[in-house]
Design an enzyme around this catalytic site. Structure first.
Site, mmCIF file in Angstrom:
data_model
loop_
_atom_site.group_PDB
_atom_site.id
_atom_site.type_symbol
_atom_site.label_atom_id
_atom_site.label_comp_id
_atom_site.label_asym_id
_atom_site.label_seq_id
_atom_site.Cartn_x
_atom_site.Cartn_y
_atom_site.Cartn_z
ATOM 1 N N ASP A 96 -80.849 -80.528 16.711
ATOM 2 C CA ASP A 96 -79.458 -80.094 16.649
ATOM 3 C C ASP A 96 -79.284 -79.280 15.373
ATOM 4 O OD1 ASP A 96 -76.835 -79.737 17.281
ATOM 5 O OD2 ASP A 96 -76.176 -81.627 16.412
ATOM 6 N N SER A 97 -78.348 -78.364 15.412
ATOM 7 C CA SER A 97 -78.235 -77.374 14.340
ATOM 8 C C SER A 97 -77.541 -77.889 13.089
ATOM 9 C CB SER A 97 -77.435 -76.189 14.863
ATOM 10 O OG SER A 97 -76.127 -76.626 15.210
ATOM 11 N N GLY A 98 -76.908 -79.041 13.192
ATOM 12 C CA GLY A 98 -76.054 -79.506 12.108
ATOM 13 C C GLY A 98 -74.587 -79.261 12.422
ATOM 14 N N PHE A 133 -72.743 -80.554 14.681
ATOM 15 C CA PHE A 133 -71.977 -81.775 14.924
ATOM 16 C C PHE A 133 -71.576 -82.453 13.626
ATOM 17 C CE2 PHE A 133 -71.549 -86.341 15.924
ATOM 18 C CZ PHE A 133 -70.516 -86.254 16.844
ATOM 19 N N ASP A 147 -78.473 -86.176 25.375
ATOM 20 C CA ASP A 147 -78.925 -86.942 24.222
ATOM 21 C C ASP A 147 -77.761 -87.838 23.850
ATOM 22 O OD1 ASP A 147 -77.297 -84.747 22.775
ATOM 23 O OD2 ASP A 147 -77.663 -86.286 21.262
ATOM 24 N N CYS A 197 -86.352 -106.461 35.284
ATOM 25 C CA CYS A 197 -86.549 -105.285 34.428
ATOM 26 C C CYS A 197 -88.002 -105.266 33.958
ATOM 27 C CB CYS A 197 -85.605 -105.362 33.227
ATOM 28 S SG CYS A 197 -85.837 -104.019 32.042
ATOM 29 N N CYS A 221 -89.181 -103.676 31.283
ATOM 30 C CA CYS A 221 -89.394 -103.341 29.881
ATOM 31 C C CYS A 221 -90.086 -104.487 29.145
ATOM 32 C CB CYS A 221 -88.073 -102.970 29.196
ATOM 33 S SG CYS A 221 -87.058 -104.352 28.658
ATOM 34 N N CYS A 239 -87.755 -107.529 28.364
ATOM 35 C CA CYS A 239 -87.427 -108.428 29.473
ATOM 36 C C CYS A 239 -88.651 -109.151 30.011
ATOM 37 C CB CYS A 239 -86.724 -107.656 30.586
ATOM 38 S SG CYS A 239 -85.046 -107.160 30.108
ATOM 39 N N HIS A 287 -85.128 -102.173 25.318
ATOM 40 C CA HIS A 287 -84.465 -102.402 26.612
ATOM 41 C C HIS A 287 -83.485 -101.280 26.951
ATOM 42 C CE1 HIS A 287 -82.596 -104.381 30.026
ATOM 43 N NE2 HIS A 287 -81.443 -104.015 29.513
#
Length: 367
Positions: free
Chosen positions: A92-94, A96, A265, A304, A306, A309, A335
């Site tokens: 991201d460019s900054g 935000f 994202d 699940c 993962c 779990c 998770h």
RNA sequence: GGGCCGGUAGCGUAGCCUGGUUCAUCGCGCGUCCUUGUCACGGACGAGAUCGCGGGUUCGAAUCCCGUCCGGCCCG
């Protein structure tokens, strides 16, 4: 170098499944990019991310600029090498941070002056500087420097910041020197349909390899996000990936995919985990510290796959979070990322089999 | 036998000397909620003690006095 191929499309919506090629390999869409803001997805190793089927990460120019700095990252061969992640990265460019650190900055058409949130030192960020930093960091996809106005801002400000964002997009493109990085432009315009329309056309006309929609989920009423997508997506070139910035609630993801969004994202899975929250398919968002888990003898989700779990029960996870054991943060992060990345896998599979609506319904109520 | 220290919510404590807008502080814990391009293992709110017990002084006591119980320590 940045070919985007549509592999399949859903006949019942605008959802599509594709593959994007970068110097660090391909990733398939729709994709979710975990946030590695400061060069790490908090608590996880690159190997663990790969085990979770993470194909691409997001990192952040503003944070890496403050520490360790662009010159340093360039000197050590770029972020991929430094953090030992050999798959694609998007920075991201900054832009935000212009929004999220609002009390510490001043915006002009030229750029933004920040007070560092770390030590109060003054920093200046412009489109040119952001691109230079992103070239030093070396991500596969870099973002144009934009201004992300608050969701509730009035028409005049939304228009002003949109025009500024357009100007900055042109300057970002002009400043770009490397040819092995894909620059994505960002659509702004607040909640105003005519501005979003204008912005979608403007950014599309820059003929960039990807297009992002920014300025959603920044304080505006919830229904506006879908409205923005309905206004914007039909105006975008079909052969470029569309990235909805900052979005990560499962219900928002399936809604956005149905509108034709390809990339996401969000800090939600990782931040929720560190704050003791997690998702289940049955009950949506839950908090592990709830008293009902005090003596829980089952995993978060019985079926699940993962690591968390497969190995741990809720009473143990609750204990870890309450005791502030780092392992608790790790296990819930695993998770939650599994939950979202698995969702993306289900979406891709379903689009190929014309069953996207089933997935849509399955996740439509999970926030 | 004598002396000293302590006894305030689940735990640890503030207040007591200079008694009244502190019928009660703070931390932890507990409970509920929040979290969407990460400043934040963060934030908001809430439940919970009548101040060991009994008596006295006073218009009024967690706060002063007496007695008593409990815990710890010290001297015989």
């Amino acid at each position: 170098m940045f070919e985007f191929r549509i592999l399949s499309s859903d006949p019942s919506s605008n959802a599509r499944c594709g593959i994007f090629s970068t110097p660090h390999g391909d990733f398939t869409t729709p994709c979710f990019m975990p946030c590695g803001t400061k060069g790490a997805v908090k608590t996880l190793t690159p190997d663990e991310l790969k085990t979770l089927n993470c194909e691409i990460l997001l990192s952040n120019t503003y944070h890496l600029m403050l520490r360790p700095g662009g010159d340093f990252l360039k000197s050590v061969g770029g972020l991929h090498k430094w953090m030992a992640w050999d798959r694609p990265i998007l920075t991201d460019s900054g832009g935000f941070q212009v929004f999220s650190l609002a009390t510490l900055r001043k915006i002009t058409d030229e750029g933004v002056t920040f007070q560092s949130h770390i030590d109060g030192s003054t920093h200046h960020l412009t489109p040119e500087k952001s691109i230079e930093l992103q070239e030093q960091i070396g991500a596969d996809i870099i973002m144009a420097f934009d201004e992300c106005p608050p969701g509730g801002c009035d028409y005049d400000y939304a228009e002003k910041s949109m025009k500024r964002t357009h100007d900055w997009a042109k300057r970002s493109l002009k400043a770009k020197k490397r040819t092995d990085q894909a620059l994505f432009g960002i659509i702004q315009g607040g909640i105003y349909k005519d501005l979003r329309t204008e912005s979608a056309k403007f950014i599309s006309d820059l003929n960039l390899p990807g297009i992002a929609i920014g300025g959603v989920a920044v304080g505006e009423p919830k229904p506006y996000m879908q409205e923005v997508l309905e206004t914007t997506c039909p105006l975008l070139p079909k052969d470029r990936p569309r990235y909805l910035m900052g979005i990560g609630e499962p219900s928002d993801i399936v809604m956005a995919v149905s509108q034709g969004i390809d990339m996401f994202d969000c800090v939600l899975p990782t931040r929720l985990a560190r704050h003791g929250s997690f998702w289940t398919h049955e009950t949506g968002r839950e908090t592990i510290t709830a008293s009902k888990y005090t003596s829980g003898t089952k995993p978060i989700e019985e079926n699940c796959n993962c690591y968390t779990c497969k190995n741990f029960v809720t009473s143990y996870l609750r204990h870890l979070i309450i005791e502030k054991e780092i392992l608790g943060h790790r296990l819930l992060t695993i998770h939650n990322l599994h939950f979202l990345l698995n969702l993306m896998g289900e979406i891709k599979e379903a689009i190929g089999k014309n069953e996207f609506q089933k997935v849509f319904k399955k996740y439509a109520l999970i926030q």
